[in-house]
Design a protein around this motif. Structure first.
Motif, PDB file in Angstrom:
ATOM      1  N   SER A 103     -57.818  11.642 -66.874  1.00 24.16           N
ATOM      2  CA  SER A 103     -59.715  12.202 -65.770  1.00 24.16           C
ATOM      3  C   SER A 103     -59.962  10.413 -65.280  1.00 24.16           C
ATOM      4  CB  SER A 103     -60.619  12.534 -66.135  1.00 24.16           C
ATOM      5  OG  SER A 103     -61.197  12.077 -67.653  1.00 24.16           O
ATOM      6  N   GLU A 104     -59.736   9.604 -66.211  1.00 22.41           N
ATOM      7  CA  GLU A 104     -60.615   8.558 -65.986  1.00 22.41           C
ATOM      8  C   GLU A 104     -59.485   7.264 -65.310  1.00 22.41           C
ATOM      9  OE1 GLU A 104     -63.342   8.516 -64.936  1.00 22.41           O
ATOM     10  OE2 GLU A 104     -64.210   9.621 -65.854  1.00 22.41           O
ATOM     11  N   LEU A 105     -58.415   7.139 -65.849  1.00 26.20           N
ATOM     12  CA  LEU A 105     -57.766   5.622 -65.690  1.00 26.20           C
ATOM     13  C   LEU A 105     -56.891   5.568 -64.177  1.00 26.20           C
ATOM     14  CD1 LEU A 105     -56.913   2.819 -66.268  1.00 26.20           C
ATOM     15  CD2 LEU A 105     -55.452   3.676 -67.619  1.00 26.20           C
ATOM     16  N   HIS A 106     -55.615   6.918 -64.588  1.00 22.37           N
ATOM     17  CA  HIS A 106     -54.995   8.363 -63.715  1.00 22.37           C
ATOM     18  C   HIS A 106     -55.215   7.783 -62.336  1.00 22.37           C
ATOM     19  CE1 HIS A 106     -51.904  11.365 -62.640  1.00 22.37           C
ATOM     20  NE2 HIS A 106     -51.922  10.987 -62.188  1.00 22.37           N
ATOM     21  N   LYS A 107     -56.691   8.454 -62.041  1.00 26.05           N
ATOM     22  CA  LYS A 107     -57.973   9.205 -61.068  1.00 26.05           C
ATOM     23  C   LYS A 107     -58.545   7.701 -60.291  1.00 26.05           C
ATOM     24  CE  LYS A 107     -60.988  11.967 -61.298  1.00 26.05           C
ATOM     25  NZ  LYS A 107     -61.961  12.920 -61.663  1.00 26.05           N
ATOM     26  N   ASP A 131     -61.045  -1.451 -60.550  1.00 22.52           N
ATOM     27  CA  ASP A 131     -61.243  -2.278 -62.012  1.00 22.52           C
ATOM     28  C   ASP A 131     -62.085  -1.921 -62.919  1.00 22.52           C
ATOM     29  OD1 ASP A 131     -59.663  -3.777 -60.041  1.00 22.52           O
ATOM     30  OD2 ASP A 131     -61.359  -4.968 -59.382  1.00 22.52           O
ATOM     31  N   ALA A 132     -62.838  -1.119 -62.644  1.00 21.84           N
ATOM     32  CA  ALA A 132     -63.743  -0.352 -63.364  1.00 21.84           C
ATOM     33  C   ALA A 132     -63.497  -0.259 -64.552  1.00 21.84           C
ATOM     34  CB  ALA A 132     -65.005   0.771 -62.661  1.00 21.84           C
ATOM     35  N   LYS A 133     -62.512   1.179 -64.152  1.00 25.66           N
ATOM     36  CA  LYS A 133     -61.852   2.164 -65.020  1.00 25.66           C
ATOM     37  C   LYS A 133     -60.679   0.647 -65.785  1.00 25.66           C
ATOM     38  CE  LYS A 133     -63.148   5.450 -63.588  1.00 25.66           C
ATOM     39  NZ  LYS A 133     -64.397   5.613 -63.988  1.00 25.66           N
ATOM     40  N   LEU A 134     -59.816  -0.409 -64.782  1.00 27.20           N
ATOM     41  CA  LEU A 134     -58.804  -1.009 -65.882  1.00 27.20           C
ATOM     42  C   LEU A 134     -59.954  -1.573 -67.039  1.00 27.20           C
ATOM     43  CD1 LEU A 134     -57.036  -2.448 -63.317  1.00 27.20           C
ATOM     44  CD2 LEU A 134     -55.922  -0.916 -65.060  1.00 27.20           C
ATOM     45  N   GLY A 135     -61.227  -1.964 -66.990  1.00 28.38           N
ATOM     46  CA  GLY A 135     -62.241  -3.055 -67.913  1.00 28.38           C
ATOM     47  C   GLY A 135     -62.521  -2.133 -69.255  1.00 28.38           C
ATOM     48  N   GLN A 136     -62.678  -0.586 -68.758  1.00 26.20           N
ATOM     49  CA  GLN A 136     -62.851   0.191 -69.819  1.00 26.20           C
ATOM     50  C   GLN A 136     -61.417  -0.014 -70.092  1.00 26.20           C
ATOM     51  OE1 GLN A 136     -63.968   4.363 -67.176  1.00 26.20           O
ATOM     52  NE2 GLN A 136     -65.729   2.926 -66.928  1.00 26.20           N
ATOM     53  N   PRO A 178     -56.448  -9.148 -69.460  1.00 24.44           N
ATOM     54  CA  PRO A 178     -55.438 -10.680 -70.167  1.00 24.44           C
ATOM     55  C   PRO A 178     -54.440  -9.417 -71.108  1.00 24.44           C
ATOM     56  CG  PRO A 178     -57.418 -12.059 -70.836  1.00 24.44           C
ATOM     57  CD  PRO A 178     -57.513 -11.165 -69.513  1.00 24.44           C
ATOM     58  N   GLY A 179     -55.636  -8.585 -71.905  1.00 22.55           N
ATOM     59  CA  GLY A 179     -55.386  -7.782 -72.997  1.00 22.55           C
ATOM     60  C   GLY A 179     -54.232  -6.433 -72.541  1.00 22.55           C
ATOM     61  N   THR A 180     -54.927  -6.326 -71.742  1.00 30.39           N
ATOM     62  CA  THR A 180     -54.380  -5.110 -70.810  1.00 30.39           C
ATOM     63  C   THR A 180     -52.805  -5.427 -70.497  1.00 30.39           C
ATOM     64  OG1 THR A 180     -56.204  -3.861 -70.524  1.00 30.39           O
ATOM     65  CG2 THR A 180     -53.698  -3.245 -69.361  1.00 30.39           C
ATOM     66  N   LYS A 181     -52.665  -6.908 -70.021  1.00 27.34           N
ATOM     67  CA  LYS A 181     -51.920  -7.252 -69.117  1.00 27.34           C
ATOM     68  C   LYS A 181     -49.935  -7.541 -70.116  1.00 27.34           C
ATOM     69  CE  LYS A 181     -49.572 -10.696 -66.204  1.00 27.34           C
ATOM     70  NZ  LYS A 181     -50.061 -11.917 -65.796  1.00 27.34           N
ATOM     71  N   ALA A 182     -50.266  -7.708 -71.811  1.00 24.23           N
ATOM     72  CA  ALA A 182     -49.853  -7.931 -72.234  1.00 24.23           C
ATOM     73  C   ALA A 182     -49.488  -6.597 -72.787  1.00 24.23           C
ATOM     74  CB  ALA A 182     -50.633  -8.969 -74.033  1.00 24.23           C
TER      75      ALA A 182
END
Length: 204
Positions: A103-107, A131-136, A178-182
């Motif tokens: 409901s959030e990141l996919h959207k 960007d907000a969803k990626l931060g979450q 960077p955490g998400t990228k890794a």
């Protein structure tokens, strides 16, 4: 079982999990624009809503909706829906994560695949929301462990990988997280992931 899929779409999460589990299955690619499967069958006969994934069983029953299919796979393969410590809440943590991802990141990525043309202001707003969803999502990874449920790869990680991997198709850098990228790079090295990408024609 037969998985109806579209290369790179959210159906890849179920495909990845089937490979992780070593399950026996077949694949049938779907052209969702034409509404046809690769065998020439009308996909509406399988899923009247016309999108992937759909999982067809030997009985003829069909399960649709990504979260439902992923949850079913987690129930069939408990090692993919709980941390190795077997915490009682893990089953519901998995549902919590799948709900956020769906409901959030996919959207947040949806406008980039809508086929619409956006003004500069609209494009900036779309990016701001993404960007907000990626931060979450990045904040979820700060709880320790290599994966969303700790040190155990789960159904939620399969779905998260597919969504985050879309960043490579739309030119969005994950350098700010960077955490998400890794995390994305870590899942990309798993044998089941490499196999899935190859089977969908997306291996580099």
């Amino acid at each position: 079982m037969k998985l109806f899929y579209k290369p790179g779409a959210c159906s890849m999460a179920a495909h990845l999990l089937l490979n992780e589990a070593g399950a026996s299955y077949s694949l049938e690619k779907v052209d969702t624009d034409a509404g046809l499967t690769e065998t020439g069958a009308a996909y509406a006969d399988t899923n009247p809503r016309g999108y992937v994934p759909a999982l067809e069983f030997a009985s003829g029953d069909v399960l649709t909706e990504n979260v439902a299919i992923l949850h079913w796979l987690g129930e069939q393969h408990p090692e993919l829906s709980s941390d190795s410590t077997g915490r009682p809440l893990d089953r519901f943590r998995t549902l919590e994560l799948l709900s956020f991802l769906s409901s959030e990141l996919h959207k947040g990525f949806s406008p980039y695949f809508s086929g619409k043309t956006f003004s500069e202001d609209q494009a900036r707003e779309n990016r701001k929301k993404l960007d907000a969803k990626l931060g979450q999502f990045d904040a979820l990874l700060n709880k320790g462990g290599d994966y969303l449920l700790g040190d155990t790869f789960s159904v939620a990680d399969a779905y998260a990988f597919v969504i985050l991997n879309w960043s490579n198709f739309i030119g969005v850098s994950l350098d700010a997280w960077p955490g998400t990228k890794a995390y994305l790079e870590r899942i990309a090295t798993r044998p089941a992931t490499r196999k899935t990408l190859e089977e969908e024609g997306l291996a580099a």
